[in-house]
Scaffold this motif. Structure first.
Motif, PDB file in Angstrom:
ATOM      1  N   SER A  30      66.529  78.379  51.338  1.00  0.00           N
ATOM      2  CA  SER A  30      66.253  77.591  50.130  1.00  0.00           C
ATOM      3  C   SER A  30      64.939  76.832  50.244  1.00  0.00           C
ATOM      4  CB  SER A  30      67.405  76.617  49.872  1.00  0.00           C
ATOM      5  OG  SER A  30      68.620  77.306  49.669  1.00  0.00           O
ATOM      6  N   ILE A  31      64.665  76.311  51.436  1.00  0.00           N
ATOM      7  CA  ILE A  31      63.399  75.585  51.633  1.00  0.00           C
ATOM      8  C   ILE A  31      62.213  76.524  51.472  1.00  0.00           C
ATOM      9  CG2 ILE A  31      62.006  74.425  53.385  1.00  0.00           C
ATOM     10  CD1 ILE A  31      64.587  73.147  54.420  1.00  0.00           C
ATOM     11  N   LEU A  32      62.330  77.738  52.017  1.00  0.00           N
ATOM     12  CA  LEU A  32      61.235  78.699  51.873  1.00  0.00           C
ATOM     13  C   LEU A  32      61.023  79.084  50.406  1.00  0.00           C
ATOM     14  CD1 LEU A  32      61.908  81.055  54.925  1.00  0.00           C
ATOM     15  CD2 LEU A  32      60.121  79.321  54.681  1.00  0.00           C
ATOM     16  N   VAL A  33      62.117  79.317  49.674  1.00  0.00           N
ATOM     17  CA  VAL A  33      62.003  79.695  48.262  1.00  0.00           C
ATOM     18  C   VAL A  33      61.401  78.555  47.449  1.00  0.00           C
ATOM     19  CG1 VAL A  33      63.330  80.273  46.200  1.00  0.00           C
ATOM     20  CG2 VAL A  33      63.876  81.386  48.378  1.00  0.00           C
ATOM     21  N   ASN A  34      61.856  77.331  47.702  1.00  0.00           N
ATOM     22  CA  ASN A  34      61.317  76.192  46.959  1.00  0.00           C
ATOM     23  C   ASN A  34      59.861  75.929  47.327  1.00  0.00           C
ATOM     24  OD1 ASN A  34      63.468  74.383  45.303  1.00  0.00           O
ATOM     25  ND2 ASN A  34      64.494  75.449  46.996  1.00  0.00           N
ATOM     26  N   PHE A  35      59.493  76.206  48.557  1.00  0.00           N
ATOM     27  CA  PHE A  35      58.085  76.028  48.940  1.00  0.00           C
ATOM     28  C   PHE A  35      57.192  77.039  48.224  1.00  0.00           C
ATOM     29  CE2 PHE A  35      54.492  76.920  51.806  1.00  0.00           C
ATOM     30  CZ  PHE A  35      53.925  75.653  51.838  1.00  0.00           C
ATOM     31  N   LEU A  36      57.674  78.266  48.094  1.00  0.00           N
ATOM     32  CA  LEU A  36      56.905  79.266  47.342  1.00  0.00           C
ATOM     33  C   LEU A  36      56.819  78.880  45.862  1.00  0.00           C
ATOM     34  CD1 LEU A  36      58.283  82.560  48.954  1.00  0.00           C
ATOM     35  CD2 LEU A  36      56.084  81.439  49.368  1.00  0.00           C
ATOM     36  N   ASP A  37      57.908  78.365  45.311  1.00  0.00           N
ATOM     37  CA  ASP A  37      57.871  77.893  43.925  1.00  0.00           C
ATOM     38  C   ASP A  37      56.895  76.739  43.761  1.00  0.00           C
ATOM     39  OD1 ASP A  37      59.774  79.776  43.318  1.00  0.00           O
ATOM     40  OD2 ASP A  37      61.474  78.374  43.395  1.00  0.00           O
ATOM     41  N   LEU A  38      56.869  75.849  44.773  1.00  0.00           N
ATOM     42  CA  LEU A  38      55.924  74.728  44.700  1.00  0.00           C
ATOM     43  C   LEU A  38      54.486  75.220  44.742  1.00  0.00           C
ATOM     44  CD1 LEU A  38      55.347  71.672  44.755  1.00  0.00           C
ATOM     45  CD2 LEU A  38      55.566  71.761  47.245  1.00  0.00           C
ATOM     46  N   LEU A  39      54.203  76.241  45.546  1.00  0.00           N
ATOM     47  CA  LEU A  39      52.845  76.803  45.561  1.00  0.00           C
ATOM     48  C   LEU A  39      52.490  77.420  44.204  1.00  0.00           C
ATOM     49  CD1 LEU A  39      52.737  78.536  49.076  1.00  0.00           C
ATOM     50  CD2 LEU A  39      51.703  76.359  48.390  1.00  0.00           C
ATOM     51  N   ASP A  40      53.447  78.078  43.596  1.00  0.00           N
ATOM     52  CA  ASP A  40      53.199  78.675  42.278  1.00  0.00           C
ATOM     53  C   ASP A  40      52.919  77.599  41.241  1.00  0.00           C
ATOM     54  OD1 ASP A  40      53.190  81.075  40.552  1.00  0.00           O
ATOM     55  OD2 ASP A  40      54.967  80.133  39.648  1.00  0.00           O
ATOM     56  N   VAL A  41      53.668  76.496  41.287  1.00  0.00           N
ATOM     57  CA  VAL A  41      53.438  75.395  40.349  1.00  0.00           C
ATOM     58  C   VAL A  41      52.070  74.771  40.592  1.00  0.00           C
ATOM     59  CG1 VAL A  41      54.238  73.088  39.688  1.00  0.00           C
ATOM     60  CG2 VAL A  41      55.890  74.929  40.030  1.00  0.00           C
ATOM     61  N   LEU A  42      51.697  74.582  41.861  1.00  0.00           N
ATOM     62  CA  LEU A  42      50.392  73.982  42.160  1.00  0.00           C
ATOM     63  C   LEU A  42      49.240  74.865  41.698  1.00  0.00           C
ATOM     64  CD1 LEU A  42      51.056  72.579  45.761  1.00  0.00           C
ATOM     65  CD2 LEU A  42      50.879  71.289  43.627  1.00  0.00           C
ATOM     66  N   ILE A  43      49.457  76.175  41.718  1.00  0.00           N
ATOM     67  CA  ILE A  43      48.397  77.074  41.263  1.00  0.00           C
ATOM     68  C   ILE A  43      48.271  77.056  39.739  1.00  0.00           C
ATOM     69  CG2 ILE A  43      47.719  79.509  41.116  1.00  0.00           C
ATOM     70  CD1 ILE A  43      48.976  79.882  43.889  1.00  0.00           C
ATOM     71  N   LYS A  44      49.401  77.092  39.035  1.00  0.00           N
ATOM     72  CA  LYS A  44      49.376  77.203  37.581  1.00  0.00           C
ATOM     73  C   LYS A  44      49.150  75.857  36.909  1.00  0.00           C
ATOM     74  CE  LYS A  44      52.312  81.312  37.440  1.00  0.00           C
ATOM     75  NZ  LYS A  44      53.588  81.901  36.956  1.00  0.00           N
ATOM     76  N   SER A  45      49.944  74.837  37.284  1.00  0.00           N
ATOM     77  CA  SER A  45      49.808  73.518  36.635  1.00  0.00           C
ATOM     78  C   SER A  45      50.084  72.418  37.669  1.00  0.00           C
ATOM     79  CB  SER A  45      50.785  73.402  35.462  1.00  0.00           C
ATOM     80  OG  SER A  45      52.105  73.671  35.905  1.00  0.00           O
ATOM     81  N   PRO A  46      49.075  71.991  38.403  1.00  0.00           N
ATOM     82  CA  PRO A  46      49.293  70.992  39.456  1.00  0.00           C
ATOM     83  C   PRO A  46      49.813  69.657  38.944  1.00  0.00           C
ATOM     84  CG  PRO A  46      47.152  72.065  39.681  1.00  0.00           C
ATOM     85  CD  PRO A  46      47.695  72.469  38.354  1.00  0.00           C
ATOM     86  N   GLY A  47      49.487  69.306  37.704  1.00  0.00           N
ATOM     87  CA  GLY A  47      49.906  68.020  37.195  1.00  0.00           C
ATOM     88  C   GLY A  47      51.218  68.040  36.454  1.00  0.00           C
ATOM     89  N   ALA A  48      51.951  69.130  36.490  1.00  0.00           N
ATOM     90  CA  ALA A  48      53.206  69.238  35.744  1.00  0.00           C
ATOM     91  C   ALA A  48      54.310  68.444  36.433  1.00  0.00           C
ATOM     92  CB  ALA A  48      53.606  70.706  35.617  1.00  0.00           C
ATOM     93  N   GLN A  49      55.305  68.073  35.621  1.00  0.00           N
ATOM     94  CA  GLN A  49      56.451  67.324  36.154  1.00  0.00           C
ATOM     95  C   GLN A  49      57.278  68.164  37.112  1.00  0.00           C
ATOM     96  OE1 GLN A  49      57.027  64.166  35.737  1.00  0.00           O
ATOM     97  NE2 GLN A  49      59.009  64.115  36.829  1.00  0.00           N
TER      98      GLN A  49
END
Length: 226
Positions: A89-108
């Motif tokens: 779960s930590i690995l999956v959430n970390f990949l999701d966090l990288l995707d969010v940082l790439i697309k919209s770093p300032g998103a909630q």
């Protein structure tokens, strides 16, 4: 003891020494006359540690619910399985966090992913801490096993020394006369021989004196006949 510039290879202590004003009050004289500071009293209710309030009756491993944290796994669980799930779960959430940082770093959603990862790490840390009592027992078992091996080795060396001493004593005993009466008889004969030596010398002196008297008498008799 910290190293100096002149001696870089000096031994360094893992923990710093206590303040001089503290341990200098616990001298032998102060302890003897009772002037040394008394130890602190046991805590009765609660205390603060690292900014957190702890109670003396708290369990060693506090439940997540008592800390206000929602449990993500059931009450009946396997540590190995749950740790693997949390790791995935930590690995999956970390990949999701990288995707969010790439697309919209300032998103909630970025903050939500950070909170999810933080919660997952808390659960993993809690499961690992539940192994601490087992780790303590195993550490104690290993220490006692090592101490047992050391004592067994010491006892074996001691037994070898005892056997060597017994062999030396046996050799000394075997070198003595077989019958103690023979030893006593030989000592008695030697003592009697030593006692007889002065008497023989005295008899010889008496015989020489008596012989000289007879010789003198015969000489006087021959002179009278002439």
């Amino acid at each position: 003891m910290a190293g100096t510039a002149d001696d870089p290879a000096s031994v360094q202590s893992t923990y710093p020494l206590p303040p001089l004003t503290l341990f200098s009050q616990y001298t032998d004289d102060h302890v003897r006359n009772g002037s040394a500071p008394k130890p602190p009293r046991p805590m009765a209710d609660s205390y603060s540690m690292f900014g957190m309030t702890c109670h003396v009756d708290d369990t060693i491993i506090r439940p997540l619910e008592s800390q206000g944290i929602h449990r993500l796994y059931p009450n009946n669980y396997s540590h190995h399985k749950e740790l693997k799930k949390l790791n995935h779960s930590i690995l999956v959430n970390f990949l999701d966090l990288l995707d969010v940082l790439i697309k919209s770093p300032g998103a909630q959603k970025r903050e939500e992913k950070l909170e999810d990862i933080n919660l997952l790490f808390i659960h993993m840390h809690h499961l690992i801490n539940e192994f601490r009592p087992h780790q303590a027992r195993e550490t104690l078992r290993v220490m006692m096993t090592v101490q047992k091996a050391q004592r067994m080795e010491t006892s074996e060396r001691l037994q070898k020394h005892i056997e060597r001493c017994q062999e030396l004593l046996k050799e000394c005993i075997d070198s003595l006369p077989r019958d103690i009466s023979d030893l006593a008889a030989s000592l008695s004969d030697k003592m009697e021989f030593d006692d007889k030596q002065p008497s023989k010398q005295n008899d010889a002196n008496d015989e020489s004196e008596s012989g000289s008297d007879r010789d003198q008498f015969m000489c006087d008799l021959v002179d009278g006949l002439e």
